[in-house]
Enzyme design. Sequence first.
Site, PDB file in Angstrom:
ATOM      1  N   SER A   2     -10.817 -10.016   4.579  1.00  0.00           N
ATOM      2  CA  SER A   2     -10.335 -10.730   5.769  1.00  0.00           C
ATOM      3  C   SER A   2     -11.508 -11.407   6.474  1.00  0.00           C
ATOM      4  CB  SER A   2      -9.653  -9.748   6.732  1.00  0.00           C
ATOM      5  OG  SER A   2      -8.331  -9.496   6.307  1.00  0.00           O
TER       6      SER A   2
ATOM      7  N   ARG B 284      13.810 -10.210  18.494  1.00  0.00           N
ATOM      8  CA  ARG B 284      13.691 -11.447  17.713  1.00  0.00           C
ATOM      9  C   ARG B 284      12.767 -12.463  18.375  1.00  0.00           C
ATOM     10  NH1 ARG B 284      20.112 -11.770  17.303  1.00  0.00           N
ATOM     11  NH2 ARG B 284      19.659 -11.443  19.515  1.00  0.00           N
TER      12      ARG B 284
ATOM     13  N   ASP C   8      -1.197  -1.513  -3.967  1.00  0.00           N
ATOM     14  CA  ASP C   8      -2.578  -1.563  -3.471  1.00  0.00           C
ATOM     15  C   ASP C   8      -3.110  -0.130  -3.306  1.00  0.00           C
ATOM     16  OD1 ASP C   8      -4.858  -2.790  -2.398  1.00  0.00           O
ATOM     17  OD2 ASP C   8      -4.058  -2.780  -0.345  1.00  0.00           O
ATOM     18  N   HIS C   9      -4.302   0.127  -3.826  1.00  0.00           N
ATOM     19  CA  HIS C   9      -4.955   1.444  -3.673  1.00  0.00           C
ATOM     20  C   HIS C   9      -4.049   2.610  -4.051  1.00  0.00           C
ATOM     21  CE1 HIS C   9      -8.661  -0.060  -1.948  1.00  0.00           C
ATOM     22  NE2 HIS C   9      -7.939  -0.872  -1.190  1.00  0.00           N
TER      23      HIS C   9
ATOM     24  N   SER D 140       0.858  -1.202   0.000  1.00  0.00           N
ATOM     25  CA  SER D 140       0.000   0.000   0.000  1.00  0.00           C
ATOM     26  C   SER D 140       0.887   1.242   0.000  1.00  0.00           C
ATOM     27  CB  SER D 140      -0.886   0.009   1.245  1.00  0.00           C
ATOM     28  OG  SER D 140      -0.088   0.229   2.403  1.00  0.00           O
TER      29      SER D 140
HETATM   30  P1  13P Z   1      -9.107  -6.320   4.793  1.00  0.00           P
HETATM   31  O1  13P Z   1      -9.134  -5.089   5.631  1.00  0.00           O
HETATM   32  O2  13P Z   1     -10.398  -7.060   4.856  1.00  0.00           O
HETATM   33  O3  13P Z   1      -7.950  -7.209   5.091  1.00  0.00           O
HETATM   34  O4  13P Z   1      -8.943  -5.845   3.255  1.00  0.00           O
HETATM   35  C1  13P Z   1      -7.684  -5.538   2.736  1.00  0.00           C
HETATM   36  C2  13P Z   1      -7.744  -4.896   1.404  1.00  0.00           C
HETATM   37  O5  13P Z   1      -8.762  -4.843   0.741  1.00  0.00           O
HETATM   38  C3  13P Z   1      -6.492  -4.325   0.898  1.00  0.00           C
HETATM   39  O6  13P Z   1      -6.672  -3.662  -0.308  1.00  0.00           O
HETATM   40  O1  G3H Z   2      -7.075  -1.256   1.856  1.00  0.00           O
HETATM   41  C1  G3H Z   2      -6.171  -0.866   2.571  1.00  0.00           C
HETATM   42  C2  G3H Z   2      -5.133  -1.811   3.031  1.00  0.00           C
HETATM   43  O2  G3H Z   2      -5.611  -2.595   4.075  1.00  0.00           O
HETATM   44  C3  G3H Z   2      -3.857  -1.090   3.335  1.00  0.00           C
HETATM   45  O3  G3H Z   2      -3.887  -0.453   4.558  1.00  0.00           O
HETATM   46  O4  G3H Z   2      -3.014   1.819   3.993  1.00  0.00           O
HETATM   47  O5  G3H Z   2      -3.008   0.987   6.343  1.00  0.00           O
HETATM   48  O6  G3H Z   2      -1.431   0.024   4.673  1.00  0.00           O
HETATM   49  P1  G3H Z   2      -2.773   0.662   4.911  1.00  0.00           P
HETATM   50 ZN    ZN Z   3      -8.556  -2.687  -0.476  1.00  0.00          ZN
END
Ligand code: 13P
Ligand code: G3H
Ligand code: ZN
Length: 337
Positions: free
Chosen positions: A223, A299, A93-94, A60
Amino acid sequence: MIVTTTELFRHAYGKYALGAYNINNLEQCVGLFRGNLGKVKSNGDPTRPEVSAPFIVQISRGARSYSDKRFLEAMIRTADEVFPDAIYAVHLDHGDEKSCKDCIDSGFYSSVMIDASHEKFEKNIEITRGVVERAHAKGVVVEAELGQLGGVEEDIKGSVRLTEPDQAAKFVEETGCDSLAVAIGTSHGAYKFTGSQTLHIDRLAEIQKVIPKNFPLVMHGSSSVPKEWVERIRAAGGDLRKHNDKGGIEVPSGVREDQYLPASKLGICKINIDTDGRLVWCAIYRESFRFLPGDFDPRTPGKVFMPAFAGYIIHKNQMLGSAGQLESVRKTLGGKR
Ligand code: 13P
Ligand code: G3H
Ligand code: ZN
């Protein structure tokens, strides 16, 4: 071996879904690669083909800026050397336009997500099309999003808007994107449902009917928020019940794992999982601090977390149907390696 998500989706379509797992640090990276090769205790364990899986490493924007994006890249490159059997995609991601450009130009990411789902329909098309042009010129594939999930997406908080099938068909045609994330009732984070935990499978079926044949769909916010890990966090001093602004208490809940495979039969090829990995992390580290109060070695929890996370990835891949598919994927990729 880094491949595009498109190559993985071709193998998976209609049969199973790829796990797309977010990572932020070294221990998650090692646990993820181990798990996808059926190794639990150590990197040197034998690979277990019967549970080995192709997968997607998700990064992300928050993960990229947590320390420095180059650390993540270096960790994954090292994992590729330590685990030469692994077949996976490296995916942003996003992303927004800026981070997509950066990842496409890096030559390291094989896939990016442009998330302009909060924009008006036409603007979403325009932004996505621009990213697709830049990405395709460099051999990178693009996931886009239409509709709006609940929960928090990066820094955007949105109200839920399910994906409209007719819009999805137009969007895919006009943007040239390679896969589409759809809103069908899931949401990001640990508080997904207040009542029954059903996805809008009917909506998914309608979308699949009107988009091109075998076009890959993606399910975010997937999730399962397992009770077992929530309970372990509680027993180690945590409390995930959340007080909302209406004076009520929200309890953690997630997508039922038995819904992954039915979704995959309707074209869902990629299932995003971040929160569950965070829960495993939280439980293990809390337990270490709580039950070993005299231990201050970083660790100690890490050594417990990596096998636990690997074990969890194996379980998840079994639920997704990707466990055991690695060697078959390798064959279809032919002479690539
Ligand atoms: P969750 O919060 O359900 O794990 O989704 C993660 C997600 O969609 C990341 O893009
Ligand atoms: O959809 C979002 C993901 O769970 C990433 O989350 O931006 O906190 O890394 P984050
Ligand atoms: Zn997402």
